[in-house]
Motif scaffolding. Structure first.
Motif, PDB file in Angstrom:
ATOM      1  N   GLN A   1       0.895  -1.460  -0.180  1.00 24.66           N
ATOM      2  CA  GLN A   1       0.141  -0.153  -0.430  1.00 24.66           C
ATOM      3  C   GLN A   1       1.024   1.582   0.100  1.00 24.66           C
ATOM      4  OE1 GLN A   1      -2.574  -0.699   3.274  1.00 24.66           O
ATOM      5  NE2 GLN A   1      -4.219  -0.606   2.358  1.00 24.66           N
TER       6      GLN A   1
ATOM      7  N   ASP B   1      -1.913   7.173  -4.892  1.00 25.70           N
ATOM      8  CA  ASP B   1      -2.535   6.881  -3.930  1.00 25.70           C
ATOM      9  C   ASP B   1      -2.808   7.960  -2.760  1.00 25.70           C
ATOM     10  OD1 ASP B   1      -2.800   5.113  -6.281  1.00 25.70           O
ATOM     11  OD2 ASP B   1      -3.124   3.269  -4.994  1.00 25.70           O
TER      12      ASP B   1
ATOM     13  N   VAL C   1      -8.710   0.766  -1.807  1.00 25.94           N
ATOM     14  CA  VAL C   1      -7.324  -0.499  -1.496  1.00 25.94           C
ATOM     15  C   VAL C   1      -7.520  -0.141  -0.364  1.00 25.94           C
ATOM     16  CG1 VAL C   1      -5.638  -0.985  -2.213  1.00 25.94           C
ATOM     17  CG2 VAL C   1      -7.476  -0.191  -3.637  1.00 25.94           C
TER      18      VAL C   1
ATOM     19  N   LEU D   1     -11.042  -2.921  -3.482  1.00 20.73           N
ATOM     20  CA  LEU D   1     -10.062  -4.299  -3.383  1.00 20.73           C
ATOM     21  C   LEU D   1      -9.694  -4.816  -2.313  1.00 20.73           C
ATOM     22  CD1 LEU D   1      -8.363  -6.242  -5.155  1.00 20.73           C
ATOM     23  CD2 LEU D   1      -6.418  -4.350  -4.996  1.00 20.73           C
TER      24      LEU D   1
ATOM     25  N   ARG E   1      -2.238  -4.540  -8.633  1.00 21.80           N
ATOM     26  CA  ARG E   1      -2.199  -3.272  -9.492  1.00 21.80           C
ATOM     27  C   ARG E   1      -2.686  -3.066 -10.121  1.00 21.80           C
ATOM     28  NH1 ARG E   1      -2.542   1.653  -6.600  1.00 21.80           N
ATOM     29  NH2 ARG E   1      -3.055   3.226  -8.787  1.00 21.80           N
TER      30      ARG E   1
ATOM     31  N   LEU F   1      -6.513  -4.716  -9.492  1.00 25.01           N
ATOM     32  CA  LEU F   1      -7.137  -3.575  -9.551  1.00 25.01           C
ATOM     33  C   LEU F   1      -7.965  -2.966 -10.794  1.00 25.01           C
ATOM     34  CD1 LEU F   1      -8.440  -0.947  -7.633  1.00 25.01           C
ATOM     35  CD2 LEU F   1      -6.619   0.190  -7.677  1.00 25.01           C
TER      36      LEU F   1
END
Length: 189
Positions: free
Chosen positions: A21, A30, A69, A95, A175, A178
């Motif tokens: 993350q 992000d 996420v 996700l 990724r 996603l």
């Protein structure tokens, strides 16, 4: 189409610099939803902070779209938030990685406000990625939560809690999951 914002929802104790993350934040810009207390989480406070983060986007632009996420307790946050928020229409997809079993005796004390597990169907497409050997959730429990949430389920073998200790690095496969979910959200519902 409005800009898509990827909001990162870490779990209990936050995600450190080696966690995928954190790497995604550095690689893709992000945005982490920061919580006021990562060590003693309160579901209501965490839900309010997620609502505020989306509200901040709404204040800056018209009709922002969001992808969530979530890792670990962030999955439980997503489920609880979705059952109460009026901002769920902003979410294109979620996700959900390695949802933990917060009803286990060994974590119930510190994660008490996250029990019982919210098991309502999510109002947006989602994909739950679960590991066959997650030490924080038995496979059948993780599968059951995902099914209750209406999530598509992807089981991966031998990746533990799908965190920094799992050797995922930047986790390009995640990724891509996603991206696929956002491209074909019907597959995640």
């Amino acid at each position: 189409m409005p800009r898509l914002h990827v909001l990162v929802l870490p779990g209990w104790q936050n995600s450190g610099p080696r966690h995928w993350q954190s790497r995604w934040e550095a690689l893709y810009s992000d945005v982490r939803v920061e919580q006021s207390d990562w060590m003693h989480p309160l579901r209501g406070d965490w839900m309010m902070r997620l609502d505020e983060a989306i509200g901040e986007l709404e204040a800056r632009e018209e009709s922002p779209q969001v992808a969530l996420v979530a890792h670990s307790l962030g999955c439980q946050l997503t489920a609880g938030w979705a059952a109460h928020s009026r901002k769920t229409g902003r979410v294109r997809a979620a996700l959900l990685v390695a949802p933990p079993d917060v009803e286990r005796d060994e974590v119930r004390g510190v994660l008490h406000s996250f029990t019982p597990i919210v098991r309502q169907r999510l109002p947006f497409p989602s994909l739950a990625v679960i590991s066959t050997d997650d030490p924080f959730c038995a496979l059948d429990r993780a599968r059951g939560m995902a099914i209750d949430w209406g999530s598509q389920v992807l089981e991966v073998r031998g990746r533990g809690h799908l965190n920094a200790d799992s050797g995922l690095g930047d986790w390009p496969e995640g990724r891509q999951l996603l991206a696929d979910l956002l491209r074909n959200p019907a597959a995640g519902n």
